[in-house]
Design an enzyme around this catalytic site. Sequence first.
Site, short mmCIF file in Angstrom:
data_model
loop_
_atom_site.label_atom_id
_atom_site.label_comp_id
_atom_site.label_asym_id
_atom_site.label_seq_id
_atom_site.Cartn_x
_atom_site.Cartn_y
_atom_site.Cartn_z
N ARG A 198 47.91 97.38 39.67
CA ARG A 198 46.89 97.45 40.44
C ARG A 198 46.92 97.95 41.92
O ARG A 198 46.16 98.17 42.67
CB ARG A 198 46.14 95.92 40.86
N TYR A 209 45.06 100.80 43.62
CA TYR A 209 43.80 100.44 44.44
C TYR A 209 44.03 99.42 45.63
O TYR A 209 43.68 100.02 46.76
CB TYR A 209 43.03 99.62 43.36
N ASP A 210 44.85 98.71 45.60
CA ASP A 210 45.18 97.56 46.76
C ASP A 210 45.90 98.38 47.81
O ASP A 210 45.54 98.30 48.90
CB ASP A 210 45.89 96.59 46.28
N ARG A 261 34.32 94.60 34.60
CA ARG A 261 34.18 93.52 35.73
C ARG A 261 33.51 92.30 34.96
O ARG A 261 32.85 92.45 34.10
CB ARG A 261 33.33 94.02 36.85
N VAL A 262 33.96 91.15 35.46
CA VAL A 262 33.52 90.14 34.72
C VAL A 262 31.90 89.78 34.51
O VAL A 262 31.53 89.46 33.53
CB VAL A 262 34.36 88.77 35.66
N VAL A 263 31.36 90.02 35.74
CA VAL A 263 29.80 89.90 35.51
C VAL A 263 29.11 90.65 34.43
O VAL A 263 28.47 90.31 33.69
CB VAL A 263 28.80 90.15 36.88
N PHE A 271 30.39 89.63 30.76
CA PHE A 271 29.86 88.68 30.46
C PHE A 271 28.59 89.00 29.83
O PHE A 271 27.89 88.55 28.80
CB PHE A 271 29.85 87.45 31.36
N1 LIG Z 1 31.48 96.36 43.80
C1 LIG Z 1 32.54 95.60 44.45
O1 LIG Z 1 32.31 94.38 43.84
C2 LIG Z 1 33.53 96.07 45.31
C3 LIG Z 1 34.25 95.26 45.95
C4 LIG Z 1 35.24 95.75 46.95
C5 LIG Z 1 35.01 96.94 47.29
N2 LIG Z 1 34.18 97.76 46.69
C6 LIG Z 1 34.37 99.26 47.31
O2 LIG Z 1 33.08 99.54 47.30
C7 LIG Z 1 32.78 101.18 46.89
C8 LIG Z 1 31.80 101.45 46.10
O3 LIG Z 1 32.22 100.45 44.72
P1 LIG Z 1 31.21 100.48 43.59
O4 LIG Z 1 31.28 99.07 43.26
O5 LIG Z 1 29.98 100.84 43.90
O6 LIG Z 1 31.97 101.16 42.58
P2 LIG Z 1 31.44 102.69 41.88
O7 LIG Z 1 32.56 103.09 40.87
O8 LIG Z 1 30.28 102.25 41.17
O9 LIG Z 1 31.22 103.77 42.88
C9 LIG Z 1 32.14 104.41 43.37
C10 LIG Z 1 31.61 105.89 43.77
O10 LIG Z 1 32.58 106.61 43.98
C11 LIG Z 1 32.82 107.93 43.44
N3 LIG Z 1 34.10 108.49 43.51
C12 LIG Z 1 35.09 108.16 42.94
N4 LIG Z 1 36.04 108.92 43.02
C13 LIG Z 1 35.59 109.81 44.04
C14 LIG Z 1 35.92 111.02 44.70
N5 LIG Z 1 37.49 111.34 44.64
N6 LIG Z 1 35.31 111.86 45.61
C15 LIG Z 1 33.90 111.56 45.52
N7 LIG Z 1 33.23 110.30 44.83
C16 LIG Z 1 34.28 109.85 44.24
C17 LIG Z 1 32.34 107.52 41.98
O11 LIG Z 1 31.74 108.77 41.23
C18 LIG Z 1 31.24 106.43 42.23
O12 LIG Z 1 29.86 106.96 42.18
C19 LIG Z 1 34.22 101.38 46.61
O13 LIG Z 1 35.20 102.05 47.61
C20 LIG Z 1 35.02 99.95 46.40
O14 LIG Z 1 36.33 99.92 46.56
C21 LIG Z 1 33.53 97.30 45.81
#
Ligand SMILES: NC(=O)c1ccc[n+]([C@@H]2O[C@H](COP(=O)([O-])OP(=O)(O)OC[C@H]3O[C@@H](n4cnc5c(N)ncnc54)[C@H](O)[C@@H]3O)[C@@H](O)[C@H]2O)c1
Length: 338
Positions: A147, A150-151, A191-193, A196
Amino acid sequence: MRNYNATKRILVTGGAGFLGSHLCERLIADGHDVLCVDNFFTGNKRNVAHLLDHPRFELMRHDVTFPLYVEVNEIYNLACPASPVHYQYDPVQTTKTSVHGAINMLGLAKRVGAKILQASTSEVYGDPEVHPQPESYWGKVNPIGPRSCYDEGKRCAETLFFDYHRQHKLRIKVVRIFNTYGPRMHPNDGRVVSNFIMQALRGEDITIYGDGSQTRSFCYVDDLIEAMVRAMDTPDDFTGPVNIGNPGEFSMLALAEKVIALTGSQSKLAWRPLPADDPKQRRPDISLAREALKGWAPEVDLATGLDRTIAYFKGVAQPPIEPVISLRPAADVTRPVH
Ligand SMILES: NC(=O)c1ccc[n+]([C@@H]2O[C@H](COP(=O)([O-])OP(=O)(O)OC[C@H]3O[C@@H](n4cnc5c(N)ncnc54)[C@H](O)[C@@H]3O)[C@@H](O)[C@H]2O)c1
Protein backbone atom coordinates in the site's frame (compact mmCIF):
# COMPACT_ATOMS: atom_id res chain seq x y z
CA MET A 1 -28.89 35.31 -11.01
CA ARG A 2 -25.26 34.39 -11.57
CA ASN A 3 -22.61 36.80 -10.31
CA TYR A 4 -20.13 36.95 -13.23
CA ASN A 5 -17.54 38.74 -11.09
CA ALA A 6 -17.39 35.67 -8.88
CA THR A 7 -16.80 33.30 -11.84
CA LYS A 8 -13.44 31.57 -11.50
CA ARG A 9 -11.48 29.39 -13.90
CA ILE A 10 -10.97 26.16 -12.02
CA LEU A 11 -8.84 23.16 -12.90
CA VAL A 12 -9.93 19.78 -11.55
CA THR A 13 -7.31 17.05 -12.06
CA GLY A 14 -8.79 13.56 -11.97
CA GLY A 15 -12.06 15.29 -12.88
CA ALA A 16 -13.46 12.29 -14.77
CA GLY A 17 -13.19 10.06 -11.71
CA PHE A 18 -15.73 9.36 -9.00
CA LEU A 19 -15.17 12.39 -6.75
CA GLY A 20 -13.84 14.61 -9.55
CA SER A 21 -16.97 14.28 -11.66
CA HIS A 22 -19.19 15.31 -8.73
CA LEU A 23 -16.85 18.22 -8.00
CA CYS A 24 -16.96 19.41 -11.66
CA GLU A 25 -20.75 19.23 -11.55
CA ARG A 26 -20.85 21.27 -8.35
CA LEU A 27 -18.42 23.94 -9.60
CA ILE A 28 -20.36 24.33 -12.85
CA ALA A 29 -23.58 24.70 -10.83
CA ASP A 30 -21.84 27.40 -8.75
CA GLY A 31 -21.21 29.36 -11.97
CA HIS A 32 -17.51 28.67 -12.56
CA ASP A 33 -15.53 27.73 -15.68
CA VAL A 34 -14.23 24.22 -15.19
CA LEU A 35 -11.28 22.57 -16.91
CA CYS A 36 -11.38 18.85 -16.22
CA VAL A 37 -8.05 17.07 -16.77
CA ASP A 38 -7.79 13.29 -16.69
CA ASN A 39 -5.77 10.47 -18.27
CA PHE A 40 -8.79 8.12 -17.96
CA PHE A 41 -6.84 5.45 -16.07
CA THR A 42 -9.64 4.83 -13.58
CA GLY A 43 -11.92 7.68 -14.62
CA ASN A 44 -14.22 7.69 -17.58
CA LYS A 45 -15.68 10.14 -20.07
CA ARG A 46 -19.11 8.75 -19.20
CA ASN A 47 -18.80 10.28 -15.71
CA VAL A 48 -18.78 13.77 -17.22
CA ALA A 49 -20.78 13.05 -20.41
CA HIS A 50 -23.66 15.17 -19.10
CA LEU A 51 -21.32 18.17 -18.79
CA LEU A 52 -19.61 17.91 -22.19
CA ASP A 53 -22.01 20.29 -23.98
CA HIS A 54 -21.95 22.84 -21.19
CA PRO A 55 -20.36 26.14 -22.34
CA ARG A 56 -18.38 26.48 -19.10
CA PHE A 57 -16.99 22.93 -19.12
CA GLU A 58 -13.90 21.64 -20.92
CA LEU A 59 -12.39 18.15 -20.85
CA MET A 60 -8.69 17.55 -21.56
CA ARG A 61 -6.88 14.20 -21.70
CA HIS A 62 -3.61 14.73 -19.89
CA ASP A 63 -1.38 12.82 -17.48
CA VAL A 64 -0.39 14.98 -14.49
CA THR A 65 3.05 13.36 -14.34
CA PHE A 66 3.76 15.75 -17.25
CA PRO A 67 3.74 19.55 -16.87
CA LEU A 68 0.57 21.41 -17.79
CA TYR A 69 0.40 25.00 -19.04
CA VAL A 70 -3.05 26.55 -18.55
CA GLU A 71 -4.44 29.74 -17.03
CA VAL A 72 -6.57 29.10 -13.94
CA ASN A 73 -7.46 30.74 -10.62
CA GLU A 74 -7.89 27.57 -8.57
CA ILE A 75 -6.70 23.96 -8.80
CA TYR A 76 -8.28 20.93 -7.15
CA ASN A 77 -5.68 18.15 -7.41
CA LEU A 78 -7.56 14.84 -7.34
CA ALA A 79 -5.65 12.86 -9.98
CA CYS A 80 -4.61 9.53 -8.48
CA PRO A 81 -6.09 6.04 -8.52
CA ALA A 82 -7.75 5.68 -5.12
CA SER A 83 -8.58 2.04 -4.55
CA PRO A 84 -5.97 -0.65 -3.74
CA VAL A 85 -6.83 -2.75 -6.80
CA HIS A 86 -6.12 0.25 -9.04
CA TYR A 87 -3.17 1.87 -7.27
CA GLN A 88 -1.37 -1.47 -6.87
CA TYR A 89 -1.76 -2.28 -10.59
CA ASP A 90 1.21 -0.03 -11.47
CA PRO A 91 2.65 1.10 -8.12
CA VAL A 92 5.52 3.05 -9.69
CA GLN A 93 3.07 5.11 -11.73
CA THR A 94 0.94 5.61 -8.58
CA THR A 95 3.86 7.17 -6.70
CA LYS A 96 4.74 9.25 -9.77
CA THR A 97 1.16 10.47 -10.06
CA SER A 98 1.15 11.63 -6.44
CA VAL A 99 4.67 13.05 -6.37
CA HIS A 100 5.37 14.28 -9.93
CA GLY A 101 1.69 15.20 -10.23
CA ALA A 102 1.96 17.37 -7.09
CA ILE A 103 5.19 18.98 -8.34
CA ASN A 104 3.63 19.76 -11.72
CA MET A 105 0.40 21.15 -10.28
CA LEU A 106 2.23 23.15 -7.59
CA GLY A 107 4.53 24.51 -10.31
CA LEU A 108 1.49 25.53 -12.31
CA ALA A 109 -0.11 27.16 -9.24
CA LYS A 110 3.13 29.06 -8.62
CA ARG A 111 3.37 30.26 -12.25
CA VAL A 112 -0.20 31.55 -12.45
CA GLY A 113 -0.71 32.51 -8.78
CA ALA A 114 -3.54 30.00 -8.33
CA LYS A 115 -4.83 28.65 -5.04
CA ILE A 116 -4.41 24.86 -4.90
CA LEU A 117 -6.15 22.10 -2.96
CA GLN A 118 -4.72 18.61 -2.50
CA ALA A 119 -7.03 15.61 -2.18
CA SER A 120 -5.01 13.77 0.45
CA THR A 121 -6.23 10.74 2.30
CA SER A 122 -6.80 9.12 5.66
CA GLU A 123 -4.24 6.55 4.42
CA VAL A 124 -1.52 9.01 5.52
CA TYR A 125 -2.36 7.76 9.04
CA GLY A 126 -1.56 4.17 7.98
CA ASP A 127 -2.60 1.62 10.59
CA PRO A 128 -3.24 4.17 13.34
CA GLU A 129 -2.61 3.71 17.06
CA VAL A 130 -4.89 6.66 17.86
CA HIS A 131 -8.68 6.60 17.43
CA PRO A 132 -10.26 8.67 16.04
CA GLN A 133 -7.38 10.32 14.16
CA PRO A 134 -6.86 14.05 14.66
CA GLU A 135 -4.78 15.98 12.10
CA SER A 136 -1.95 16.28 14.65
CA TYR A 137 -1.38 12.49 14.57
CA TRP A 138 1.63 11.66 12.36
CA GLY A 139 0.49 8.18 11.46
CA LYS A 140 1.96 4.68 11.40
CA VAL A 141 2.79 3.85 7.82
CA ASN A 142 4.73 0.94 6.38
CA PRO A 143 7.15 2.49 3.84
CA ILE A 144 7.82 -0.75 1.91
CA GLY A 145 4.48 -2.59 1.76
CA PRO A 146 2.04 -3.04 -1.12
CA ARG A 147 0.00 0.00 0.00
CA SER A 148 3.07 2.24 0.35
CA CYS A 149 2.98 3.57 -3.23
CA TYR A 150 -0.29 5.24 -2.34
CA ASP A 151 0.23 6.07 1.35
CA GLU A 152 3.78 7.36 1.01
CA GLY A 153 3.03 9.03 -2.34
CA LYS A 154 0.24 11.01 -0.69
CA ARG A 155 2.44 11.80 2.33
CA CYS A 156 5.17 13.12 0.04
CA ALA A 157 2.57 15.19 -1.84
CA GLU A 158 1.55 16.79 1.47
CA THR A 159 5.22 17.55 2.19
CA LEU A 160 5.55 19.23 -1.21
CA PHE A 161 2.40 21.29 -0.63
CA PHE A 162 3.69 22.59 2.69
CA ASP A 163 7.18 23.28 1.32
CA TYR A 164 5.72 25.26 -1.63
CA HIS A 165 3.64 27.13 0.93
CA ARG A 166 6.61 27.92 3.20
CA GLN A 167 9.16 28.48 0.44
CA HIS A 168 7.05 30.10 -2.31
CA LYS A 169 4.14 31.49 -0.28
CA LEU A 170 1.65 29.43 -2.29
CA ARG A 171 -1.94 29.43 -1.07
CA ILE A 172 -2.57 25.77 -0.28
CA LYS A 173 -5.35 23.65 1.20
CA VAL A 174 -4.80 20.02 2.17
CA VAL A 175 -7.85 17.90 2.87
CA ARG A 176 -7.52 14.36 4.20
CA ILE A 177 -10.42 12.41 2.77
CA PHE A 178 -11.83 9.40 4.59
CA ASN A 179 -13.79 6.61 2.85
CA THR A 180 -16.34 8.19 0.54
CA TYR A 181 -18.99 6.43 -1.50
CA GLY A 182 -21.79 7.24 -3.89
CA PRO A 183 -22.91 7.04 -7.51
CA ARG A 184 -20.09 6.76 -10.12
CA MET A 185 -17.79 4.74 -7.91
CA HIS A 186 -16.34 2.10 -10.18
CA PRO A 187 -18.27 -1.15 -9.69
CA ASN A 188 -15.08 -3.26 -9.76
CA ASP A 189 -12.80 -1.04 -7.71
CA GLY A 190 -12.61 -3.51 -4.83
CA ARG A 191 -13.74 -0.89 -2.30
CA VAL A 192 -15.98 -2.30 0.35
CA VAL A 193 -19.17 -0.38 -0.48
CA SER A 194 -19.05 -1.10 -4.22
CA ASN A 195 -17.98 -4.72 -3.58
CA PHE A 196 -20.84 -5.41 -1.19
CA ILE A 197 -23.47 -3.72 -3.37
CA MET A 198 -22.36 -5.47 -6.57
CA GLN A 199 -22.17 -8.83 -4.82
CA ALA A 200 -25.63 -8.31 -3.32
CA LEU A 201 -27.16 -7.22 -6.64
CA ARG A 202 -25.67 -10.24 -8.42
CA GLY A 203 -26.80 -12.57 -5.63
CA GLU A 204 -23.16 -13.61 -5.03
CA ASP A 205 -21.60 -14.30 -1.63
CA ILE A 206 -20.59 -11.12 0.22
CA THR A 207 -16.87 -11.29 1.03
CA ILE A 208 -15.90 -10.42 4.59
CA TYR A 209 -12.15 -10.13 5.32
CA GLY A 210 -10.98 -11.24 8.76
CA ASP A 211 -13.78 -11.54 11.31
CA GLY A 212 -15.62 -8.50 9.95
CA SER A 213 -15.18 -6.55 13.18
CA GLN A 214 -12.79 -4.00 11.59
CA THR A 215 -14.59 -0.69 11.26
CA ARG A 216 -14.72 2.06 8.67
CA SER A 217 -16.54 5.35 8.42
CA PHE A 218 -18.41 6.14 5.21
CA CYS A 219 -19.06 9.62 3.89
CA TYR A 220 -21.61 10.25 1.17
CA VAL A 221 -20.12 12.03 -1.85
CA ASP A 222 -22.34 15.18 -1.63
CA ASP A 223 -21.16 15.84 1.94
CA LEU A 224 -17.54 15.40 0.89
CA ILE A 225 -17.81 17.77 -2.09
CA GLU A 226 -19.44 20.42 0.11
CA ALA A 227 -16.47 20.18 2.50
CA MET A 228 -13.92 20.41 -0.35
CA VAL A 229 -15.53 23.54 -1.78
CA ARG A 230 -15.69 25.12 1.68
CA ALA A 231 -12.04 24.20 2.30
CA MET A 232 -10.99 25.97 -0.91
CA ASP A 233 -12.92 29.05 0.25
CA THR A 234 -11.25 29.30 3.67
CA PRO A 235 -9.04 32.34 4.39
CA ASP A 236 -5.48 32.20 3.03
CA ASP A 237 -3.97 31.56 6.45
CA PHE A 238 -5.86 28.26 6.69
CA THR A 239 -3.85 25.51 4.99
CA GLY A 240 -5.11 22.37 6.71
CA PRO A 241 -4.46 19.51 6.79
CA VAL A 242 -8.09 19.00 7.65
CA ASN A 243 -9.89 15.67 7.96
CA ILE A 244 -13.11 15.32 6.02
CA GLY A 245 -15.34 12.33 6.34
CA ASN A 246 -18.22 10.96 8.31
CA PRO A 247 -17.35 9.91 11.87
CA GLY A 248 -20.18 7.36 12.07
CA GLU A 249 -18.40 4.01 12.51
CA PHE A 250 -19.69 0.70 11.12
CA SER A 251 -18.15 -2.76 11.19
CA MET A 252 -17.80 -4.61 7.89
CA LEU A 253 -20.32 -7.11 9.16
CA ALA A 254 -22.88 -4.38 9.96
CA LEU A 255 -22.36 -2.82 6.51
CA ALA A 256 -22.86 -6.19 4.78
CA GLU A 257 -26.10 -6.75 6.68
CA LYS A 258 -27.35 -3.25 5.77
CA VAL A 259 -26.58 -3.77 2.09
CA ILE A 260 -28.33 -7.15 2.07
CA ALA A 261 -31.40 -5.58 3.72
CA LEU A 262 -31.52 -2.55 1.37
CA THR A 263 -31.08 -4.61 -1.82
CA GLY A 264 -33.39 -7.40 -0.63
CA SER A 265 -30.65 -9.81 -1.75
CA GLN A 266 -30.42 -13.54 -0.99
CA SER A 267 -26.61 -13.28 -0.72
CA LYS A 268 -24.75 -15.14 2.04
CA LEU A 269 -21.55 -14.07 3.80
CA ALA A 270 -18.18 -15.61 2.76
CA TRP A 271 -15.14 -15.25 5.03
CA ARG A 272 -11.57 -14.59 3.76
CA PRO A 273 -8.21 -13.84 5.46
CA LEU A 274 -7.37 -10.21 6.22
CA PRO A 275 -4.99 -8.66 3.59
CA ALA A 276 -1.56 -7.25 4.59
CA ASP A 277 -1.52 -3.79 6.19
CA ASP A 278 -5.33 -3.59 6.37
CA PRO A 279 -6.19 -1.04 9.09
CA LYS A 280 -8.35 -2.40 11.92
CA GLN A 281 -10.19 0.81 12.56
CA ARG A 282 -10.54 4.07 10.68
CA ARG A 283 -12.59 7.02 11.83
CA PRO A 284 -12.06 10.74 11.30
CA ASP A 285 -11.93 13.31 14.04
CA ILE A 286 -13.72 16.15 12.23
CA SER A 287 -13.57 18.78 15.00
CA LEU A 288 -11.26 20.98 12.92
CA ALA A 289 -13.49 20.70 9.84
CA ARG A 290 -16.56 21.69 11.85
CA GLU A 291 -14.72 24.75 13.12
CA ALA A 292 -12.80 25.82 9.99
CA LEU A 293 -15.41 24.95 7.34
CA LYS A 294 -18.17 27.16 8.72
CA GLY A 295 -19.92 24.50 10.78
CA TRP A 296 -19.74 21.84 8.05
CA ALA A 297 -20.91 18.39 9.10
CA PRO A 298 -22.02 15.36 7.09
CA GLU A 299 -25.78 15.33 6.56
CA VAL A 300 -26.52 12.18 4.55
CA ASP A 301 -26.97 9.10 6.72
CA LEU A 302 -25.69 5.70 5.64
CA ALA A 303 -29.09 4.21 4.71
CA THR A 304 -29.97 7.21 2.47
CA GLY A 305 -26.54 7.26 0.84
CA LEU A 306 -26.57 3.50 0.27
CA ASP A 307 -30.04 3.72 -1.27
CA ARG A 308 -28.84 6.31 -3.82
CA THR A 309 -25.69 4.31 -4.54
CA ILE A 310 -27.63 1.07 -4.96
CA ALA A 311 -29.96 2.83 -7.43
CA TYR A 312 -26.89 3.87 -9.47
CA PHE A 313 -25.31 0.42 -9.33
CA LYS A 314 -28.53 -1.23 -10.48
CA GLY A 315 -27.88 0.43 -13.84
CA VAL A 316 -24.42 -1.16 -14.09
CA ALA A 317 -25.08 -4.49 -12.38
CA GLN A 318 -25.69 -6.54 -15.49
CA PRO A 319 -22.73 -8.71 -16.53
CA PRO A 320 -20.36 -8.64 -18.30
CA ILE A 321 -18.53 -5.81 -16.54
CA GLU A 322 -14.92 -5.48 -17.55
CA PRO A 323 -12.47 -4.49 -14.84
CA VAL A 324 -11.48 -0.87 -15.41
CA ILE A 325 -7.80 -1.77 -15.71
CA SER A 326 -8.46 -3.96 -18.72
CA LEU A 327 -10.18 -0.99 -20.37
CA ARG A 328 -7.17 1.26 -19.96
CA PRO A 329 -4.02 -0.42 -18.71
CA ALA A 330 -1.51 1.95 -17.16
CA ALA A 331 1.14 0.46 -19.45
CA ASP A 332 -0.72 1.97 -22.43
CA VAL A 333 -0.22 5.48 -21.13
CA THR A 334 2.53 7.08 -23.20
CA ARG A 335 5.27 8.30 -20.91
CA PRO A 336 9.03 8.22 -20.65
CA VAL A 337 10.52 5.11 -19.04
CA HIS A 338 12.69 5.85 -15.99
N1 LIG B 1 -13.01 8.04 -2.71
C1 LIG B 1 -12.42 8.01 -1.55
O1 LIG B 1 -12.94 7.41 -0.61
C2 LIG B 1 -11.12 8.72 -1.32
C3 LIG B 1 -10.54 8.66 -0.05
C4 LIG B 1 -9.35 9.31 0.18
C5 LIG B 1 -8.75 10.04 -0.83
N2 LIG B 1 -9.33 10.10 -2.05
C6 LIG B 1 -8.61 10.86 -3.09
O2 LIG B 1 -9.51 11.59 -3.88
C7 LIG B 1 -9.05 11.59 -5.24
C8 LIG B 1 -10.16 11.09 -6.15
O3 LIG B 1 -10.49 9.76 -5.78
P1 LIG B 1 -11.69 8.96 -6.46
O4 LIG B 1 -12.30 8.13 -5.42
O5 LIG B 1 -12.53 9.88 -7.24
O6 LIG B 1 -10.87 7.97 -7.40
P2 LIG B 1 -10.99 7.73 -8.97
O7 LIG B 1 -10.03 6.64 -9.30
O8 LIG B 1 -12.40 7.56 -9.37
O9 LIG B 1 -10.48 9.11 -9.56
C9 LIG B 1 -9.14 9.41 -9.80
C10 LIG B 1 -9.06 10.07 -11.16
O10 LIG B 1 -7.71 10.44 -11.42
C11 LIG B 1 -7.39 10.05 -12.75
N3 LIG B 1 -5.94 9.85 -12.82
C12 LIG B 1 -5.20 8.87 -12.25
N4 LIG B 1 -3.91 9.04 -12.55
C13 LIG B 1 -3.83 10.16 -13.31
C14 LIG B 1 -2.76 10.85 -13.93
N5 LIG B 1 -1.50 10.42 -13.82
N6 LIG B 1 -3.05 11.97 -14.66
C15 LIG B 1 -4.32 12.41 -14.79
N7 LIG B 1 -5.38 11.79 -14.23
C16 LIG B 1 -5.12 10.67 -13.50
C17 LIG B 1 -8.18 8.79 -12.98
O11 LIG B 1 -8.35 8.47 -14.34
C18 LIG B 1 -9.50 9.13 -12.29
O12 LIG B 1 -10.38 9.82 -13.14
C19 LIG B 1 -7.79 10.74 -5.28
O13 LIG B 1 -6.67 11.59 -5.24
C20 LIG B 1 -7.88 9.92 -4.03
O14 LIG B 1 -6.60 9.58 -3.55
C21 LIG B 1 -10.49 9.44 -2.33
